[in-house]
Motif scaffolding. Sequence first.
Motif: not given
Length: 228
Positions: A38-39, A43-47, A207-214, A220-228
């Motif tokens: 899930i993408g 919101d693309r803010g970087e605060d 998911a709660a903060c609108g970031q990439k997730h499964c 844990d591995t599938p979560i980190f695969d989204k951020y490699r």
Amino acid sequence: MKRTICIAFRIAGISMLSFIVFTLLYLSGAYVCSRIAIGRDSDRGEDVAIYIKTNGVHTDIVVPVHTALAHWSHEVPYCNTRGCDTTCGYLAVGWGDKGFYLRTPTWADLKFSVAFNAAFWCSTTAMHATYYPKMMEGPNCRKIMISNVQYARLVQYIRNSFRQDEGGHFMNIPTEARYGNNDAFYEGTGTYSLFRTCNTWANTALAACGQKHCLWTIFDTPIFDKYR
């Protein structure tokens, strides 16, 4: 007598087959759902810089101790840790089964009763909070930049995972079970199970903060695969 033995063997066989089928369905479902990504939201803010961190099994969400939106040391005091190191600028939080956290410092200490209770909704949960002086990105630690609005949602999600007393304060667990000098345990909300693990909690935090997730994951591995 022979009939009784035959019935016993038949029941045992059905039970074993049912267990094997359930296990295959469970692992297959976990594999498929963890591969569905899930993408990010629009919101693309970087605060605010947050991190995801794993020990190879369990995922923590790492947040800055002090921002305009949250001062975590007020509810997770440094003095609840052995080190009481007030220079630490980051707080890693993880949710999980209370029995695992407090009674299983290593996998060698795992007891069947603890594993059974955790898997089948029979035990309470805890929050593990660990202070770090700084964060270093690597294979087991990834930085994610989010907006203030997204961080506010993450803060609320984390707060809701801590059980609170009548005054709204997090409930520290007095225990000698520690993983280091900078960690402490708190009562958690919700129930751990085969379908909601520590990594499921972390994935839902993203998911709660609108970031990439499964779509759903227990590992844990599938979560980190989204951020490699």
